[in-house]
Design a protein around this motif. Structure first.
Motif, short mmCIF file in Angstrom:
data_model
loop_
_atom_site.label_atom_id
_atom_site.label_comp_id
_atom_site.label_asym_id
_atom_site.label_seq_id
_atom_site.Cartn_x
_atom_site.Cartn_y
_atom_site.Cartn_z
N ARG A 1 5.76 0.63 0.14
CA ARG A 1 5.46 2.06 0.27
C ARG A 1 4.14 2.32 0.98
O ARG A 1 4.01 3.26 1.75
CB ARG A 1 5.37 2.70 -1.14
CG ARG A 1 6.68 3.13 -1.74
CD ARG A 1 6.45 4.10 -2.91
NE ARG A 1 5.49 3.62 -3.88
CZ ARG A 1 5.78 2.81 -4.91
NH1 ARG A 1 7.02 2.39 -5.11
NH2 ARG A 1 4.83 2.41 -5.75
N GLU A 2 3.14 1.48 0.70
CA GLU A 2 1.78 1.83 1.12
C GLU A 2 1.28 1.12 2.37
O GLU A 2 0.24 1.49 2.92
CB GLU A 2 0.81 1.58 -0.06
CG GLU A 2 1.21 2.36 -1.30
CD GLU A 2 0.11 2.42 -2.35
OE1 GLU A 2 -1.05 2.16 -2.03
OE2 GLU A 2 0.45 2.73 -3.52
N ILE A 3 1.98 0.09 2.82
CA ILE A 3 1.49 -0.69 3.98
C ILE A 3 2.53 -0.68 5.09
O ILE A 3 3.71 -0.91 4.84
CB ILE A 3 1.18 -2.14 3.55
CG1 ILE A 3 0.05 -2.16 2.50
CG2 ILE A 3 0.78 -2.99 4.76
CD1 ILE A 3 -0.22 -3.51 1.91
N PRO A 4 2.11 -0.43 6.34
CA PRO A 4 3.05 -0.42 7.46
C PRO A 4 3.31 -1.82 7.99
O PRO A 4 2.70 -2.25 8.98
CB PRO A 4 2.31 0.44 8.51
CG PRO A 4 0.85 0.15 8.23
CD PRO A 4 0.74 -0.08 6.74
N PHE A 5 4.22 -2.56 7.33
CA PHE A 5 4.45 -3.95 7.72
C PHE A 5 5.11 -4.05 9.09
O PHE A 5 5.99 -3.28 9.43
CB PHE A 5 5.31 -4.66 6.67
CG PHE A 5 4.57 -4.93 5.41
CD1 PHE A 5 3.58 -5.90 5.37
CD2 PHE A 5 4.82 -4.19 4.26
CE1 PHE A 5 2.86 -6.14 4.20
CE2 PHE A 5 4.12 -4.42 3.09
CZ PHE A 5 3.13 -5.40 3.06
N THR A 6 4.66 -5.06 9.82
CA THR A 6 5.24 -5.37 11.13
C THR A 6 6.44 -6.28 10.97
O THR A 6 7.40 -6.20 11.73
CB THR A 6 4.16 -6.09 12.00
OG1 THR A 6 2.95 -5.36 11.90
CG2 THR A 6 4.61 -6.19 13.44
N ALA A 7 6.37 -7.17 10.02
CA ALA A 7 7.46 -8.12 9.76
C ALA A 7 7.50 -8.45 8.27
O ALA A 7 6.46 -8.45 7.60
CB ALA A 7 7.28 -9.40 10.58
N ILE A 8 8.71 -8.70 7.80
CA ILE A 8 8.91 -9.13 6.41
C ILE A 8 9.77 -10.39 6.46
O ILE A 8 10.83 -10.39 7.09
CB ILE A 8 9.63 -8.04 5.59
CG1 ILE A 8 8.80 -6.75 5.60
CG2 ILE A 8 9.89 -8.51 4.16
CD1 ILE A 8 9.54 -5.52 5.05
N ARG A 9 9.27 -11.46 5.81
CA ARG A 9 10.02 -12.72 5.82
C ARG A 9 10.26 -13.21 4.41
O ARG A 9 9.32 -13.27 3.60
CB ARG A 9 9.25 -13.81 6.57
CG ARG A 9 10.12 -15.07 6.80
CD ARG A 9 9.35 -16.36 6.64
NE ARG A 9 8.88 -16.53 5.29
CZ ARG A 9 9.63 -17.04 4.27
NH1 ARG A 9 10.86 -17.44 4.49
NH2 ARG A 9 9.12 -17.13 3.05
N GLY A 10 11.47 -13.55 4.09
CA GLY A 10 11.78 -14.11 2.78
C GLY A 10 13.11 -14.82 2.82
O GLY A 10 13.80 -14.83 3.84
#
Lengths: 274, 274, 274
Positions: free
Chosen positions: B109-118
């Protein structure tokens, strides 16, 4: 029997929750994977109760102790205990400070440990017989040798009966006892005292072996201790051959656990069961 | 194109701030150095805002979560975001506890992520489709295979559109998508599931590749995923040849990243772009 | 003389308390064991005073700083100081944030350091001549080279006189000075900048060498710096021969410290004493 215990770890792949120190956490995770189990390593009190419930086995290691991790240990220990999951205590440096000794005592009072593993000075401290260690290594004056072996066995067996836990005393000669039967184990190599975290890694292994063999507590702990000692011997041989040192040996030790088969464990084990 | 992306990391040497766990922090720092970037690893809330501003890229890893590190993640994430620095989220074990799932939701919600990896279970959890994982590994029931690949791609692309981040799903087949275009990547080796921190290390690499190639987000993430998979293959070959194990393989993996050239990356890449 | 200093570490096996970061703690513990000393690594404020008293030497490293560890540093530093134990400061990334700079200043005010080791940017920051670094690496503009060596020596000697500590400035050329006499050391290899924790490990070594040689402060610090540089050279040769990378080189570095003899140290040392 020893081989079957190892093979159960590999086939059942238990989930092992480690609340441990930041010095050897990576090695503990990798050796847990090496033996076929699956590690989780969180030490947050916010999730400790849930993790204690969800895991198949819990390993509590006092290496770098602080009040938040102690809360996590207590919460995870109680929930794992109420679920009947095996719980291991590694009382790292229990005699090195008042805080450590008191924390160990609190953990012992509040958590139903399945096994307790430490060097002889750590075990003496938490059993109430000793007030001071030098750092995290065993005191030379405590070392178990052929001269005082019988006394050490009696002492460990008595503490096992009193605590209800299998007691594993690590040293040149390892003792594993449930108070009635005792394994006297002569695997291992002195170089292991020059690798940080050999004790921590062994405690992770013990938790994995117990979780995959919950009904054979004494045998599972003994099999883990023998595995570690045997792999230490093999790692030393590799280190000597390639002329490396304690960092190379650490890697080989984990690698040997990765490769160890049940039949190799049976063949390489050097112990006496009384 | 892949080769150029790697070469940009080596020539620009971006400063990567990692707020990560204490289990794999050393490997994350060494793999960041191996690819040519420069790591900082502090997780103090006292300096998080400043570090988020000063770095060229930020990697947030939920491995060993506690309230202080979450505050640092939020502060660093906001300041890095307001400076336009790429930010990576690694939602380690997002489904393993309520605390993890809620923290992941707050970070999203609070951070504008550029990429998410999991892994697929982690990504499913944070995308809202799943409530529970077993520890930090993907559930077998979630595994991406040829039978459910199309469904997994649709799911990842939809989550990418919704979150605004490039989504990287790690597994036997890796998926990297920006919602419009998708890389389906077949590099890698199963031994990587027996090395702790392969996912964490990959997320550090992604942050480095993004920071050195900020205008080619999808390609940078794909190049990092392919680099890791290819180096995992090479590391496995070395491990097999020398008959070592997961600790040896971990070292080889970092070493292969250290040695990887742009042209080797181009030649070794096995992917399909849709 | 250098050889004797190392041999004293091996024979006296001092107990070294490290309050350090979670990124390189494992390597610091293993290199402490490698040189013959015995590490403890706790950072709890609850036991810091006791540990500072019980140890033979204390190493304070600012790598991953937080208020609790700073309290532990202050408590341990004061008790070690009042017992006359040597104390080392490694001001990691001192210029990277306001929090780090202010913490370094507080530590310098309150603890009687025996030696301070850092890269040139870190040392300039804590000596008051500089406000900002880029992460944990030295700024290129600060690098000590043949052109500015004399100026760097004057600066370090002046800071040594003012602080009362032996100052060790790490870089392509290392400077070790007590304000009167200065070692200019040319051992080492550039690959060491691609291995995380080379500085941290060196500070642990310095604490061990000082603790085993308390009356020869300058020589002990210089011997540790030369040992690290020489072992870095040897590790690089092994890395090149086996075609590995920075992870392999890290292991070789610790292994070379494990194997280093006094006579090898004497033969391999490349320094000038003024």
């Amino acid at each position: 029997m020893l081989g079957e215990i190892l093979e159960n770890v590999r086939s059942r792949s238990p989930l092992i929750q480690n609340i441990t120190n930041y010095v050897t956490a990576n090695d503990c995770a990798n050796i847990t994977l090496a033996c076929g189990a699956s590690p989780t390593m969180s030490d947050g009190e916010e999730e400790a109760e849930e993790m204690g419930r969800l895991c198949d086995g819990l390993n509590i290691n006092m290496g770098t102790l602080h009040p938040r991790s102690v809360k996590a240990m207590l919460l995870a220990g109680k929930s794992a205990g109420s679920c009947g999951h095996p719980i291991v205590l590694d009382p790292v440096g229990a005699g090195a400070s008042t805080y450590r000794r008191e924390t160990a005592e609190q953990l012992l009072r509040e958590i139903p440990f399945t096994a307790i593993r430490g060097n002889v000075s750590e075990i003496k401290t938490i059993a109430g017989g000793k007030n001071r260690s030098r750092g995290v290594d065993a005191d030379a004056s405590d070392a178990v040798n052929s001269g005082n072996l019988e006394e050490a066995i009696r002492f460990a067996a008595e503490f096992s009966k009193r605590s209800g836990a299998v007691i594993a005393v690590s040293g040149a000669i390892d003792i594993v006892t449930d108070g009635t039967r005792t394994y006297i184990i002569r695997n291992g190599h002195p170089v292991m005292t020059r690798i940080t975290g050999c004790g921590c890694m062994l405690s992770s292994l013990i938790a994995a072996y117990l979780a995959a063999n919950p009904k054979r507590r004494l045998e599972a702990v003994a099999a883990a201790v023998i595995s570690m000692g045997l792999c230490g011997e093999k790692a030393y041989e590799k280190m000597k051959k390639e002329n490396s040192g304690n960092a190379g040996c650490r890697n080989h030790l984990i690698d040997e656990v990765y490769k160890l088969t049940g039949s190799e464990l049976e063949r390489g084990a050097r112990y006496e069961l009384r």
